[in-house]
Design an enzyme around this catalytic site. Sequence first.
Site, PDB file in Angstrom:
ATOM      1  N   TYR A   1      -1.021  -0.705  10.596  1.00  0.00           N
ATOM      2  CA  TYR A   1      -1.191  -0.985   9.158  1.00  0.00           C
ATOM      3  C   TYR A   1       0.044  -0.516   8.382  1.00  0.00           C
ATOM      4  CZ  TYR A   1      -3.361  -0.969   4.487  1.00  0.00           C
ATOM      5  OH  TYR A   1      -3.662  -1.203   3.155  1.00  0.00           O
TER       6      TYR A   1
ATOM      7  N   SER B   1       0.849  -1.193   0.000  1.00  0.00           N
ATOM      8  CA  SER B   1       0.000   0.000   0.000  1.00  0.00           C
ATOM      9  C   SER B   1       0.880   1.237   0.000  1.00  0.00           C
ATOM     10  CB  SER B   1      -0.867   0.015   1.267  1.00  0.00           C
ATOM     11  OG  SER B   1      -1.446   1.291   1.455  1.00  0.00           O
TER      12      SER B   1
HETATM   13  N1  LIG Z   1      -8.814  -0.633  -0.623  1.00  0.00           N
HETATM   14  C1  LIG Z   1      -7.771   0.187  -0.552  1.00  0.00           C
HETATM   15  O1  LIG Z   1      -7.915   1.423  -0.595  1.00  0.00           O
HETATM   16  C2  LIG Z   1      -6.379  -0.382  -0.441  1.00  0.00           C
HETATM   17  C3  LIG Z   1      -5.302   0.486  -0.601  1.00  0.00           C
HETATM   18  C4  LIG Z   1      -4.015  -0.016  -0.511  1.00  0.00           C
HETATM   19  C5  LIG Z   1      -3.812  -1.354  -0.265  1.00  0.00           C
HETATM   20  N2  LIG Z   1      -4.864  -2.178  -0.108  1.00  0.00           N
HETATM   21  C6  LIG Z   1      -4.594  -3.598   0.149  1.00  0.00           C
HETATM   22  O2  LIG Z   1      -5.243  -4.382  -0.822  1.00  0.00           O
HETATM   23  C7  LIG Z   1      -5.532  -5.659  -0.277  1.00  0.00           C
HETATM   24  C8  LIG Z   1      -6.986  -5.983  -0.552  1.00  0.00           C
HETATM   25  O3  LIG Z   1      -7.765  -5.034   0.119  1.00  0.00           O
HETATM   26  P1  LIG Z   1      -9.261  -4.676  -0.302  1.00  0.00           P
HETATM   27  O4  LIG Z   1      -9.387  -3.227  -0.150  1.00  0.00           O
HETATM   28  O5  LIG Z   1      -9.624  -5.327  -1.572  1.00  0.00           O
HETATM   29  O6  LIG Z   1     -10.026  -5.323   0.943  1.00  0.00           O
HETATM   30  P2  LIG Z   1     -11.186  -6.391   1.071  1.00  0.00           P
HETATM   31  O7  LIG Z   1     -12.240  -6.183   0.046  1.00  0.00           O
HETATM   32  O8  LIG Z   1     -11.558  -6.385   2.513  1.00  0.00           O
HETATM   33  O9  LIG Z   1     -10.462  -7.780   0.693  1.00  0.00           O
HETATM   34  C9  LIG Z   1      -9.592  -8.423   1.577  1.00  0.00           C
HETATM   35  C10 LIG Z   1      -9.394  -9.835   1.052  1.00  0.00           C
HETATM   36  O10 LIG Z   1      -8.516 -10.515   1.963  1.00  0.00           O
HETATM   37  C11 LIG Z   1      -9.131 -11.737   2.335  1.00  0.00           C
HETATM   38  N3  LIG Z   1      -8.732 -12.146   3.668  1.00  0.00           N
HETATM   39  C12 LIG Z   1      -8.813 -11.438   4.835  1.00  0.00           C
HETATM   40  N4  LIG Z   1      -8.409 -12.190   5.875  1.00  0.00           N
HETATM   41  C13 LIG Z   1      -8.079 -13.400   5.346  1.00  0.00           C
HETATM   42  C14 LIG Z   1      -7.613 -14.606   5.920  1.00  0.00           C
HETATM   43  N5  LIG Z   1      -7.371 -14.718   7.222  1.00  0.00           N
HETATM   44  N6  LIG Z   1      -7.372 -15.653   5.092  1.00  0.00           N
HETATM   45  C15 LIG Z   1      -7.600 -15.555   3.764  1.00  0.00           C
HETATM   46  N7  LIG Z   1      -8.029 -14.437   3.168  1.00  0.00           N
HETATM   47  C16 LIG Z   1      -8.276 -13.376   3.960  1.00  0.00           C
HETATM   48  C17 LIG Z   1     -10.632 -11.446   2.299  1.00  0.00           C
HETATM   49  O11 LIG Z   1     -11.359 -12.644   2.160  1.00  0.00           O
HETATM   50  P3  LIG Z   1     -12.162 -13.413   3.325  1.00  0.00           P
HETATM   51  O12 LIG Z   1     -12.707 -12.398   4.259  1.00  0.00           O
HETATM   52  O13 LIG Z   1     -13.196 -14.178   2.538  1.00  0.00           O
HETATM   53  O14 LIG Z   1     -11.162 -14.332   3.951  1.00  0.00           O
HETATM   54  C18 LIG Z   1     -10.700 -10.624   1.013  1.00  0.00           C
HETATM   55  O15 LIG Z   1     -10.730 -11.483  -0.104  1.00  0.00           O
HETATM   56  C19 LIG Z   1      -5.176  -5.590   1.196  1.00  0.00           C
HETATM   57  O16 LIG Z   1      -3.905  -6.171   1.386  1.00  0.00           O
HETATM   58  C20 LIG Z   1      -5.128  -4.109   1.473  1.00  0.00           C
HETATM   59  O17 LIG Z   1      -4.275  -3.776   2.546  1.00  0.00           O
HETATM   60  C21 LIG Z   1      -6.158  -1.737  -0.179  1.00  0.00           C
END
Ligand SMILES: NC(=O)c1ccc[n+]([C@@H]2O[C@H](COP(=O)([O-])OP(=O)(O)OC[C@H]3O[C@@H](n4cnc5c(N)ncnc54)[C@H](OP(=O)(O)O)[C@@H]3O)[C@@H](O)[C@H]2O)c1
Length: 277
Positions: free
Chosen positions: A177, A164
């Site tokens: 984070y 990120s």
């Molecule tokens: N959204 C943003 O603005 C943003 C910005 C920078 C970086 N990111 C990064 O991008 C990545 C995805 O984020 P997102 O925004 O798409 O969030 P999200 O929609 O909440 O997706 C998170 C994913 O991680 C999975 N996950 C969480 N805990 C898990 C576990 N214990 N075992 C297996 N899978 C797990 C969730 O699936 P389940 O709950 O089904 O397990 C889901 O598929 C993250 O690493 C986040 O830090 C996001």
Amino acid sequence: MMHLQSPPAQAAPPQSRGRGWSMNPRIRDWHGKRVWVIGASTGIGAATAQLLLDKGARVALSARNAPALQAVAHNHAQALVLPLDVTSSGQVEQARDRLLAEWQGVDLVLLVAGAYNEMRADCIDLDVVDRMLDLNLRAVFRCIAAVLPTLLAQREGGIGIVSSVAGYSGLPKALVYGPTKAALINLCESLYFDLRPQGVGVYLINPGFVATPATAQNDFAMPGLISAQRAAQEIVHGVERGRFHIHFPKRFTNWLRFARLLPYRLYFPLIHKVTGL
Ligand SMILES: NC(=O)c1ccc[n+]([C@@H]2O[C@H](COP(=O)([O-])OP(=O)(O)OC[C@H]3O[C@@H](n4cnc5c(N)ncnc54)[C@H](OP(=O)(O)O)[C@@H]3O)[C@@H](O)[C@H]2O)c1
């Protein structure tokens, strides 16, 4: 414990197929490519898995929520649903074994699973710190350790890790984070030295704000907010171009990359002024 067979003595060679050169293997045609997306049930991971399926890749979908994975896989015969919890080494290894039994190899592993947590110095909760370290950092090591023997034996393929922009430098409210994501940036840089000379690519993926379930609760205006579909396109495009550092949207990420180069006496007041924190 795993050791690389022959420690690389040289810097990573650039990829020079086609026009220009790239830091990583380029995937130009996704048809039949074997991609494992870990964190594929919602948000950025689900959108990326969906896009790759639409492009004809074989995609293994992992996360805890099996029905959500099935929904992403719907109508795609080439999808493989492998539910797992990344905090369990046993579950990661079991899924890896099933994937290899099915595909006999893997071309790209995308580690997307992670969670955002808001934390400031006046409310440090050590249980939350442990959970965040386990999910955002230790789980990445677990997944890397599970797939590296295969990638190294193949001498091709790649690993993409979603960090990120919060990992570029310290930001308010990101007490746990931010450090987990900073560690992933450093990890990708270190991995690149070891893996690229062995024929294996490393893709560091740094999104800005993306509209997903993780950011839906944010009570502030998110500069440069993009959709999960746009994030997926950026990730896939970055891998197609063989980039090491895939970051987006550029106007926002480049601003933060500039800010981190400033001396601290300028950096802290600037971030304070912009965020009000
Ligand atoms: N959204 C943003 O603005 C943003 C910005 C920078 C970086 N990111 C990064 O991008 C990545 C995805 O984020 P997102 O925004 O798409 O969030 P999200 O929609 O909440 O997706 C998170 C994913 O991680 C999975 N996950 C969480 N805990 C898990 C576990 N214990 N075992 C297996 N899978 C797990 C969730 O699936 P389940 O709950 O089904 O397990 C889901 O598929 C993250 O690493 C986040 O830090 C996001």
